[in-house]
Design an enzyme around this catalytic site. Structure first.
Site, PDB file in Angstrom:
ATOM      1  N   HIS A   1       7.252 -30.422  11.631  1.00 22.35           N
ATOM      2  CA  HIS A   1       6.847 -29.073  11.246  1.00 22.35           C
ATOM      3  C   HIS A   1       5.876 -29.106  10.064  1.00 22.35           C
ATOM      4  O   HIS A   1       4.936 -28.315  10.004  1.00 22.35           O
ATOM      5  CB  HIS A   1       8.074 -28.228  10.925  1.00 22.35           C
ATOM      6  CG  HIS A   1       8.996 -28.108  12.095  1.00 22.35           C
ATOM      7  ND1 HIS A   1       8.634 -27.437  13.236  1.00 22.35           N
ATOM      8  CD2 HIS A   1      10.230 -28.633  12.318  1.00 22.35           C
ATOM      9  CE1 HIS A   1       9.619 -27.528  14.115  1.00 22.35           C
ATOM     10  NE2 HIS A   1      10.599 -28.248  13.581  1.00 22.35           N
TER      11      HIS A   1
ATOM     12  N   ASP B   1       0.856  -1.179   0.000  1.00 29.25           N
ATOM     13  CA  ASP B   1       0.000   0.000   0.000  1.00 29.25           C
ATOM     14  C   ASP B   1       0.898   1.237   0.000  1.00 29.25           C
ATOM     15  O   ASP B   1       2.135   1.131  -0.144  1.00 29.25           O
ATOM     16  CB  ASP B   1      -1.008  -0.046   1.168  1.00 29.25           C
ATOM     17  CG  ASP B   1      -0.391   0.277   2.524  1.00 29.25           C
ATOM     18  OD1 ASP B   1       0.841   0.447   2.616  1.00 29.25           O
ATOM     19  OD2 ASP B   1      -1.151   0.355   3.518  1.00 29.25           O
TER      20      ASP B   1
ATOM     21  N   HIS C   1      10.261 -23.646   9.873  1.00 25.71           N
ATOM     22  CA  HIS C   1       9.185 -24.262  10.663  1.00 25.71           C
ATOM     23  C   HIS C   1       7.802 -24.054  10.056  1.00 25.71           C
ATOM     24  O   HIS C   1       6.950 -24.938  10.158  1.00 25.71           O
ATOM     25  CB  HIS C   1       9.176 -23.692  12.088  1.00 25.71           C
ATOM     26  CG  HIS C   1      10.258 -24.259  12.953  1.00 25.71           C
ATOM     27  ND1 HIS C   1      10.343 -24.016  14.297  1.00 25.71           N
ATOM     28  CD2 HIS C   1      11.319 -25.061  12.650  1.00 25.71           C
ATOM     29  CE1 HIS C   1      11.394 -24.646  14.801  1.00 25.71           C
ATOM     30  NE2 HIS C   1      12.018 -25.278  13.823  1.00 25.71           N
TER      31      HIS C   1
ATOM     32  N   CYS D   1       3.082  -2.911   4.017  1.00 27.00           N
ATOM     33  CA  CYS D   1       2.210  -1.776   4.344  1.00 27.00           C
ATOM     34  C   CYS D   1       2.945  -0.948   5.385  1.00 27.00           C
ATOM     35  O   CYS D   1       4.165  -1.062   5.510  1.00 27.00           O
ATOM     36  CB  CYS D   1       0.817  -2.238   4.797  1.00 27.00           C
ATOM     37  SG  CYS D   1       0.719  -3.089   6.382  1.00 27.00           S
TER      38      CYS D   1
ATOM     39  N   THR E   1       2.911  -0.983   8.720  1.00 20.06           N
ATOM     40  CA  THR E   1       3.447  -1.821   9.794  1.00 20.06           C
ATOM     41  C   THR E   1       3.730  -3.255   9.354  1.00 20.06           C
ATOM     42  O   THR E   1       4.412  -3.992  10.068  1.00 20.06           O
ATOM     43  CB  THR E   1       2.439  -1.917  10.948  1.00 20.06           C
ATOM     44  OG1 THR E   1       1.216  -2.470  10.425  1.00 20.06           O
ATOM     45  CG2 THR E   1       2.162  -0.546  11.557  1.00 20.06           C
TER      46      THR E   1
HETATM   47  C1  RB5 Z   1      -2.123   2.951   6.287  1.00 20.80           C
HETATM   48  O1  RB5 Z   1      -2.213   4.206   6.847  1.00 20.80           O
HETATM   49  C2  RB5 Z   1      -1.750   1.922   7.338  1.00 20.80           C
HETATM   50  O2  RB5 Z   1      -2.800   1.716   8.205  1.00 20.80           O
HETATM   51  C3  RB5 Z   1      -1.327   0.625   6.686  1.00 20.80           C
HETATM   52  O3  RB5 Z   1      -0.237   0.861   5.854  1.00 20.80           O
HETATM   53  C4  RB5 Z   1      -0.879  -0.474   7.625  1.00 20.80           C
HETATM   54  O4  RB5 Z   1       0.077  -0.015   8.515  1.00 20.80           O
HETATM   55  C5  RB5 Z   1      -1.931  -1.233   8.271  1.00 20.80           C
HETATM   56  O5  RB5 Z   1      -1.687  -2.213   8.987  1.00 20.80           O
END
Ligand code: RB5
Length: 146
Positions: free
Chosen positions: A133, A8, A98, A65, A67
């Site tokens: 595993h 994203d 694993h 993304c 996080t």
């Molecule tokens: C986008 O703002 C953010 O929420 C997305 O990139 C991600 O971190 C979601 O888990």
């Protein structure tokens, strides 16, 4: 080896770094976007990636993304996907040894203890151990029917 990439807007810069790293290693990467900071929804990118992966011809998918959390959750809702979210070299290696992960997720806004490209390399260098595993991975697959 052929790897699918998708992100994203929160992950496109890190995805670009990963793509450049893979190209430098001579690994073919197919980048499904996005390639700028215009807002998109990470579940849509996870679906796009998994749809492409199901079409065949890819060894792994790498999703990014902000996080790594949202896009990994969205990927793991789709049958057959085992998307790991490694933060350390040990986690990246074990994701393959694993868990026989077929997707990796990373966060473009996360401070990793090592370069993410090291985590990618560690994952790719590892091999599924099989045995008990593999049996556990089979149990993960069975959970998809629940
Ligand atoms: C986008 O703002 C953010 O929420 C997305 O990139 C991600 O971190 C979601 O888990």
């Amino acid at each position: 080896m052929r790897i699918l990439l998708a992100s994203d807007h929160g992950g496109f810069e890190l995805k670009k770094q990963i793509a450049q790293h893979l190209a430098g290693r001579g690994i073919e990467a197919v980048d499904l976007g996005v390639n700028d900071g215009a807002s998109v929804d990470y579940p849509d990118m996870a679906k796009l990636a998994v749809d492409a992966w199901r079409g065949g011809g890819f060894d792994f998918g790498i999703l990014v993304c902000g996080t790594g959390i949202g896009i990994s959750i969205a990927a793991n809702k789709q049958r057959g996907v085992r998307c790991a979210l490694p933060f350390t070299p040990f986690m990246a290696e074990m994701a393959r040894v694993h868990n026989d992960a077929n997707f990796l997720a990373f966060g473009g806004r996360v401070d990793y203890p090592v370069p993410v490209t090291d985590l990618v390399d560690g994952f790719l260098a590892a091999r599924p151990e099989g045995g008990r595993h593999a049996a556990r991975v089979q149990k993960i697959s069975a959970l998809e029917a629940t």
